[in-house]
Design a protein around this motif. Structure first.
Motif, mmCIF file in Angstrom:
data_model
loop_
_atom_site.group_PDB
_atom_site.id
_atom_site.type_symbol
_atom_site.label_atom_id
_atom_site.label_comp_id
_atom_site.label_asym_id
_atom_site.label_seq_id
_atom_site.Cartn_x
_atom_site.Cartn_y
_atom_site.Cartn_z
ATOM 1 N N ASP A 234 -7.435 24.078 22.171
ATOM 2 C CA ASP A 234 -6.029 24.419 21.995
ATOM 3 C C ASP A 234 -5.197 23.956 23.192
ATOM 4 O O ASP A 234 -4.099 23.408 23.027
ATOM 5 N N LYS A 235 -5.727 24.145 24.394
ATOM 6 C CA LYS A 235 -4.995 23.762 25.598
ATOM 7 C C LYS A 235 -4.805 22.254 25.669
ATOM 8 O O LYS A 235 -3.699 21.769 25.973
ATOM 9 N N ILE B 161 -10.688 28.924 31.203
ATOM 10 C CA ILE B 161 -10.655 28.041 30.043
ATOM 11 C C ILE B 161 -11.876 27.132 30.089
ATOM 12 O O ILE B 161 -12.036 26.329 31.019
ATOM 13 N N ASN C 270 -11.093 26.546 19.883
ATOM 14 C CA ASN C 270 -11.385 27.316 21.081
ATOM 15 C C ASN C 270 -10.274 27.085 22.107
ATOM 16 O O ASN C 270 -9.371 26.269 21.911
ATOM 17 N N ARG C 271 -10.340 27.781 23.229
ATOM 18 C CA ARG C 271 -9.235 27.736 24.197
ATOM 19 C C ARG C 271 -9.075 26.351 24.804
ATOM 20 O O ARG C 271 -7.955 25.884 25.057
#
Length: 322
Positions: A301-302, A105, A297-298
């Motif tokens: 989102d995380k 990530i 993007n990841r």
């Protein structure tokens, strides 16, 4: 007779539309003049005018009313601006999305935050996130609540923490925390250090205010608090930034509102003094705001999901700072 809008072939428009024309139009609409738009785009004024003419010809609609002394979006221009902002925001994010296709990530998270946001829970979530994903990066833009919400709507930021007056149905909101505002003065003020103060003692003293401290804005309850104190209508200091409001109060410009939990240390250190009223103080909610239409993007989102989960598992009473 009512003039009919020209017929436009949607598929042909999608094939032939120049995205640079849309970007130029977005900047033009937000600038309010050809001259300012040209400066922001680093183009010459004729180039901006030509781009606008090409876009109007392509759509068969007049987009901006540029009659003498007037520069305003037409109805068609307003509709196009709303769509173009979303398109421009999505295109800006493409490079970020492609760069972040990795096993780990990573990626950049950009957050817009109102100037007075002080929230230990938020700080802990950021710290836990970076400890777990050290390849990610973060930037925080400190701007007004209104601009922060606009940045979320335009997909220019991952999410925002800000005050909210009216909720946009296209965005999502969760109360982050609640803060209590009081009135304070600094060491140079004649009321500093007095423990026998009443509301009558505040009458006529100058006021330091936030720029959005108005009845129609998110700090309207703070505006009413100033009215209860009968401070002078003359504003002696104003800023949209909490640190600058705090600076002016400390410097003796006048009495002003600040979140109590933010200035707790200043009170202990003798840098500020709280004045009446001491009860029934305004409570203001700070919201987490995001755009469900944004492709994140990841890392974005995380972090967003981590923050939402933390809020859902932490009672609101533990996120209220008095």
């Amino acid at each position: 007779m009512i003039a009919r809008a020209p017929h436009i072939d949607p598929e042909r428009l999608a094939r032939e539309m120049n995205w640079n024309l849309l970007r130029t139009f977005v900047v033009l609409a937000e600038s309010g003049s050809i001259t300012e738009a040209a400066e922001r785009l680093r183009l010459k004024q004729p180039s901006v005018s030509v781009a606008l003419k090409k876009l109007e010809d392509r759509l068969g609609q007049r987009l901006i009313d540029r009659s003498p002394g007037r520069f305003a979006l037409t109805e068609a221009g307003q509709l196009l601006y709303g769509e173009a902002v979303n398109i421009n925001g999505s295109i800006l994010r493409l490079a970020t999305l492609m760069r972040d296709v990795t096993p780990d990530i990573s990626g950049h998270v950009r957050i817009a935050v109102a100037s007075h946001v002080i929230c230990p829970l938020f700080d802990e979530v950021i710290g836990d996130f970076y400890a777990a994903h050290p390849q990610a990066s973060l930037s925080i833009d400190v701007i007004t609540s209104m601009d922060a919400i606009a940045a979320v709507a335009a997909k220019r930021v991952s999410f925002a923490l800000a005050l909210v007056r009216n909720q946009d149905p296209n965005l999502r909101y969760i109360p982050m925390y609640r803060e209590v505002f009081g009135l304070f003065c600094g060491p140079r003020h004649p009321l500093f250090g007095r423990e026998d103060l009443t509301l009558d003692d505040l009458k006529g003293h100058g006021a330091v205010v936030f720029d959005n401290d108005r009845l129609q804005d998110a700090l309207q309850d703070v505006t009413l608090l100033r009215a209860r104190a009968a401070l002078a209508p003359q504003v002696t200091g104003v800023s949209e930034n909490l640190e600058e409001v705090r600076r002016m109060i400390m410097s003796g410009l006048g009495i002003g509102p600040l979140p109590k939990h933010v200035v707790a240390r200043d009170l202990r250190d003798g840098l500020l003094w709280q004045v009446p009223p001491l009860e029934d103080l305004p409570e203001v909610d700070v919201y987490l705001i995001w755009n469900p239409a944004t492709v994140r993007n990841r890392a974005e989102d995380k972090l967003l999901q981590s923050l939402i989960e933390r809020l859902e598992t932490t009672p609101f009473s533990d996120r209220t700072y008095a």
